[in-house]
Scaffold this motif. Sequence first.
Motif, PDB file in Angstrom:
ATOM      1  N   ASN A  21       0.845  -1.187   0.000  1.00 19.18           N
ATOM      2  CA  ASN A  21       0.000   0.000   0.000  1.00 19.18           C
ATOM      3  C   ASN A  21       0.882   1.239   0.000  1.00 19.18           C
ATOM      4  O   ASN A  21       1.944   1.252   0.616  1.00 19.18           O
ATOM      5  CB  ASN A  21      -0.884   0.052   1.243  1.00 19.18           C
ATOM      6  CG  ASN A  21      -2.033  -0.915   1.140  1.00 19.18           C
ATOM      7  OD1 ASN A  21      -3.057  -0.626   0.528  1.00 19.18           O
ATOM      8  ND2 ASN A  21      -1.849  -2.110   1.715  1.00 19.18           N
ATOM      9  N   TRP A  23       0.598   5.678   0.090  1.00 21.88           N
ATOM     10  CA  TRP A  23      -0.176   6.921   0.176  1.00 21.88           C
ATOM     11  C   TRP A  23       0.701   8.102  -0.246  1.00 21.88           C
ATOM     12  O   TRP A  23       1.886   8.127   0.041  1.00 21.88           O
ATOM     13  CB  TRP A  23      -0.621   7.174   1.614  1.00 21.88           C
ATOM     14  CG  TRP A  23      -1.691   6.258   2.127  1.00 21.88           C
ATOM     15  CD1 TRP A  23      -3.022   6.526   2.182  1.00 21.88           C
ATOM     16  CD2 TRP A  23      -1.518   4.948   2.687  1.00 21.88           C
ATOM     17  NE1 TRP A  23      -3.693   5.459   2.737  1.00 21.88           N
ATOM     18  CE2 TRP A  23      -2.807   4.482   3.057  1.00 21.88           C
ATOM     19  CE3 TRP A  23      -0.429   4.113   2.916  1.00 21.88           C
ATOM     20  CZ2 TRP A  23      -3.008   3.228   3.646  1.00 21.88           C
ATOM     21  CZ3 TRP A  23      -0.625   2.874   3.494  1.00 21.88           C
ATOM     22  CH2 TRP A  23      -1.915   2.438   3.838  1.00 21.88           C
ATOM     23  N   GLY A  25       0.600  11.559   1.057  1.00 24.02           N
ATOM     24  CA  GLY A  25      -0.116  12.304   2.093  1.00 24.02           C
ATOM     25  C   GLY A  25      -1.322  11.498   2.536  1.00 24.02           C
ATOM     26  O   GLY A  25      -1.178  10.370   2.995  1.00 24.02           O
ATOM     27  N   GLN A  26      -2.513  12.053   2.384  1.00 18.73           N
ATOM     28  CA  GLN A  26      -3.729  11.337   2.761  1.00 18.73           C
ATOM     29  C   GLN A  26      -4.291  10.513   1.610  1.00 18.73           C
ATOM     30  O   GLN A  26      -5.212   9.731   1.795  1.00 18.73           O
ATOM     31  CB  GLN A  26      -4.797  12.340   3.216  1.00 18.73           C
ATOM     32  CG  GLN A  26      -4.607  12.848   4.626  1.00 18.73           C
ATOM     33  CD  GLN A  26      -4.607  11.713   5.632  1.00 18.73           C
ATOM     34  OE1 GLN A  26      -5.445  10.815   5.597  1.00 18.73           O
ATOM     35  NE2 GLN A  26      -3.632  11.726   6.541  1.00 18.73           N
ATOM     36  N   PHE A  27      -3.700  10.693   0.424  1.00 14.59           N
ATOM     37  CA  PHE A  27      -4.280  10.080  -0.768  1.00 14.59           C
ATOM     38  C   PHE A  27      -3.756   8.645  -0.947  1.00 14.59           C
ATOM     39  O   PHE A  27      -2.553   8.421  -1.091  1.00 14.59           O
ATOM     40  CB  PHE A  27      -3.940  10.950  -1.981  1.00 14.59           C
ATOM     41  CG  PHE A  27      -4.401  10.385  -3.283  1.00 14.59           C
ATOM     42  CD1 PHE A  27      -5.719   9.996  -3.459  1.00 14.59           C
ATOM     43  CD2 PHE A  27      -3.510  10.247  -4.337  1.00 14.59           C
ATOM     44  CE1 PHE A  27      -6.143   9.479  -4.658  1.00 14.59           C
ATOM     45  CE2 PHE A  27      -3.928   9.721  -5.548  1.00 14.59           C
ATOM     46  CZ  PHE A  27      -5.247   9.338  -5.706  1.00 14.59           C
ATOM     47  N   HIS A  28      -4.664   7.682  -0.904  1.00 18.90           N
ATOM     48  CA  HIS A  28      -4.301   6.277  -0.986  1.00 18.90           C
ATOM     49  C   HIS A  28      -4.110   5.918  -2.457  1.00 18.90           C
ATOM     50  O   HIS A  28      -5.071   5.632  -3.162  1.00 18.90           O
ATOM     51  CB  HIS A  28      -5.423   5.446  -0.358  1.00 18.90           C
ATOM     52  CG  HIS A  28      -4.997   4.057  -0.009  1.00 18.90           C
ATOM     53  ND1 HIS A  28      -5.772   3.212   0.730  1.00 18.90           N
ATOM     54  CD2 HIS A  28      -3.871   3.376  -0.270  1.00 18.90           C
ATOM     55  CE1 HIS A  28      -5.152   2.050   0.892  1.00 18.90           C
ATOM     56  NE2 HIS A  28      -3.992   2.128   0.291  1.00 18.90           N
ATOM     57  N   LYS A  31      -3.354   0.341  -3.649  1.00 20.59           N
ATOM     58  CA  LYS A  31      -4.098  -0.398  -2.636  1.00 20.59           C
ATOM     59  C   LYS A  31      -3.891  -1.893  -2.795  1.00 20.59           C
ATOM     60  O   LYS A  31      -4.205  -2.448  -3.851  1.00 20.59           O
ATOM     61  CB  LYS A  31      -5.592  -0.065  -2.751  1.00 20.59           C
ATOM     62  CG  LYS A  31      -5.886   1.423  -2.614  1.00 20.59           C
ATOM     63  CD  LYS A  31      -7.329   1.728  -2.988  1.00 20.59           C
ATOM     64  CE  LYS A  31      -7.573   3.216  -2.952  1.00 20.59           C
ATOM     65  NZ  LYS A  31      -8.777   3.600  -3.685  1.00 20.59           N
ATOM     66  N   GLN A  67       4.481   2.420   1.948  1.00 14.81           N
ATOM     67  CA  GLN A  67       4.352   2.502   3.407  1.00 14.81           C
ATOM     68  C   GLN A  67       3.978   1.161   4.048  1.00 14.81           C
ATOM     69  O   GLN A  67       4.297   0.933   5.199  1.00 14.81           O
ATOM     70  CB  GLN A  67       3.304   3.551   3.804  1.00 14.81           C
ATOM     71  CG  GLN A  67       3.800   4.977   3.735  1.00 14.81           C
ATOM     72  CD  GLN A  67       3.603   5.604   2.364  1.00 14.81           C
ATOM     73  OE1 GLN A  67       2.758   5.176   1.600  1.00 14.81           O
ATOM     74  NE2 GLN A  67       4.410   6.599   2.041  1.00 14.81           N
TER      75      GLN A  67
END
Lengths: 255, 376
Positions: A21, A23, A25-28, A31, A67
Amino acid sequence: MNTLPNPESRAQPVIQIQKMNKWFGQFHVLKEIDLEVVTGERIVICGPSGSGKSTLIRCINRLEEHQEGQIVVDGVELTNDLKHIEHVRREVGMVFQHFNLFPHLTVLENCTLAPIWVRKQPKAEAEATAMKYLERVKIPEQAEKYPGQLSGGQQQRVAIARSLCMQPRIMLFDEPTSALDPEMIKEVLDVMIELADTGMTMLVVTHEMGFARTVANRVIFMDDGQIIEQNKPEEFFNNPQSDRTKLFLSQILQH
Amino acid sequence: MKNQNTVFFVRKEFAPSRPAPASTVGVLGWIRNNLFSTPFNSLLTVVVGGLGAWSIWGALDWLIFNAVWVGGNEACKANPNGACWTFIGTRFDQFVYGFYEKPERWRVDLVILVLFVGVFWTGWEKAPARRWAGGFMLILFPWIAWGMLYGGIFGLPIVETSQWGGFILTLVVSLIGIIVSLPLGILLALGRRSNMPIINSTCVFFIEFWRGVPLITILFMAAYVLPLFFPTGMNFDQLLRALIGFAFFAAAYMAEVVRGGLQSLDKGQYEAADSLGLSYWKSMRLIILPQALKAVIPGIVNTFIGLFKDTTLVLIIGLLDLLGMVHAAIADPNWSIRSVPTTGYAFVAITFFTFCYGMSRYSRFIEDKLNTGHQR
Ligand SMILES: Nc1ncnc2c1ncn2[C@@H]1O[C@H](COP(=O)(O)OP(=O)(O)OP(=O)(O)O)[C@@H](O)[C@H]1O
Ligand SMILES: [Mg+2]
C-alpha cells in the motif's frame, strides 16, 4: 510466445510484491497490490490516467517509497537500507516518458557514466559495452553528439541503451512512446521488441495495445490504485471480465 | 496558378526560396529600421547621438588629450582642466602594495604573477594538465599565497597584515571571498534542500542570518565586537576576522544563487541519476551540479563582481584597500590640487571596471563553451 511461464520458474520470482500500500499524504494511491514477476516475463500495465501505473513501477526501484507491505526485488527487500536500494537500482533499469538523458554529456558519456561510477568498470570496457548497445539500438553513429542534437525517437533509444549498459536483470518502461511523434514510435517499439526477444524481464506501462498483443505474456489492468484484472493478452483483449476493463478497452480501441 | 480556395488543389510548381527584401537586411536596412523609422525616431537619434558624442569627447579630452602625463605637482597645478596622471604615477607603488615593506615586495609580484598565469592556464582550453592547474589554483594556491604574503615559511620574514594595503589587499579579500564562498555556498544550497531536519534548519539559519545583516554591520562586529569576547591578550588577526565575515556573507548569497540552479533542473534528472544507482554525492557531482551551476553562471559571476566591489567597505574598519589608499593619498597637502581627487577616483573606477568587465566577459566565454545545444 504468449505463454505463462512454467511452474518451476514460477517458484523463483524476480519481483515479489505482497499486500503493498502506498499513500501520497492522505491520498491512498496504491491499494493492496500483489504481484509476482518471474525471470523473462514481459508484462504490460495499462489503465486510465491517474490509476497509479507509474507509481507502481516506480516503487519497484524505490523512486517512490511504499508505506505498507513488502517488495522484494532480485532477492532483496526494499527498505530504508541504502545498501538494499543501491543493489536493486543496479539490477533494475528504467526508461522514462521524457527520456531524461543528461544534456551536458555526450550520448556515449550518458551510457558509460553509471557503469564507470557504479559498476566500477574501466573506461575502455564501459565504452566498448556502450558501443555494443548503441549498435543494438541502431545509433552508433550518434555516440559523440549531445542529446539536444537528437530527435525524440533517437533520444529514447539512447535512454534504453543507457539503461542496458548497466546490464540490468529487469527493465521498467514508463510510457516510453507517449512523448514521441507518431513516426518515431515504431523505431522505439522495434528496439523494445528486440529486447524482449533476448529474454529480458520487462514491465511496460504503455497504451500501445499492438505492442501488448505481440510482446506481452501478461497484461495488467489498473484502476483507482488497484490491479483490476490480469490475463494473457489474447484473453485480456478478446474476453475482458471486469466492467471497468471493458469500458477502458472500448475507449482506447474505438479508433 | 489554380485558385487555392477550391476544395481540390494539388501544387504542381513549388515556390522557390527567395532572399529577403533588401530594405530589411544589411547595414542600411538595420539603420533605417532601428534609428530612422519615423520622424520622431530620427529626431531622437540625432539628439541622443549628439549628446553621446559630446560627452564622450569631453571625457576623452579630460582623461587623455588635455591630461598631465609628465612632470610633478607643479605641472598639475598649471593645468586644472585635465587629469593629473603624474599623481597616480608617483603613488603607484603605494596603491599596489600599501605599506608592504619595499625589499619584500617581490613576494607580492610573484603571487600576482602566479595568479594570472594560473587563471589563464585554467581558462585556456588547450592548455596541458588543465585540471591539475585548476586544482592547484583552487586548493593549494590560496595557502601558498597566504604563506608568501605573510611570511614565516621558507625563512621569509613576517609582514604583518596591518601593513598590507592597496590593490593587493583588494585582491586578497576578494579572492578569499570567491574561493571560500563558492564551495561553501554549494554545500549550503544542498543542505537547504536536504530532507534531514537538522541539516536543513542549520543551513537555512546560516543563510538567513548572514544574508539578513548588512555587510557593514558584519565588518564592524568582526572588527570591534568580536574581540570583546576573546580572552585578553589573545589577538586574532583583524584582516582574518574581516575575511571570515566577507566569505560567510558571500557564501549566503552564493547558496541562494546555487539553489536557484538546483531548482531549475528537471526532476527527471534526479530520477534518472537515482535509477542508474548513483549515490547521492555522485549524482550531485556528476549530474546535478554541473548542470545547475552552468545554469546560474551569470548569477555566480554577479555575486563575485558584487563581492569584488564590496571589498572597498573594509575602509570603514581601518583597512586600506585600493580605494582607501587613494583616499588617503589625496589628502596629501603637496597634492592639494583640484584635479587630483577626481583623477584618483577615476583611477579606482577604471581599475575596478576593468576587472569586473573582465570577469563578465570570462563568464560569457565559459557559458558559450559549455553550451551543448539543449534549451530548457
Ligand atoms: N508526488 C506525488 N504527490 C502527490 N500525488 C501524486 C504524486 N505523484 C502522483 N500523484 C497522484 O497519484 C495518482 C497516480 O499517479 P500516477 O502517476 O501513478 O498515475 P498513472 O497511472 O501513471 O497516470 P498517467 O497515465 O497519467 O501517467 C494521481 O492521481 C496523481 O495525481
Ligand atoms: Mg504515468
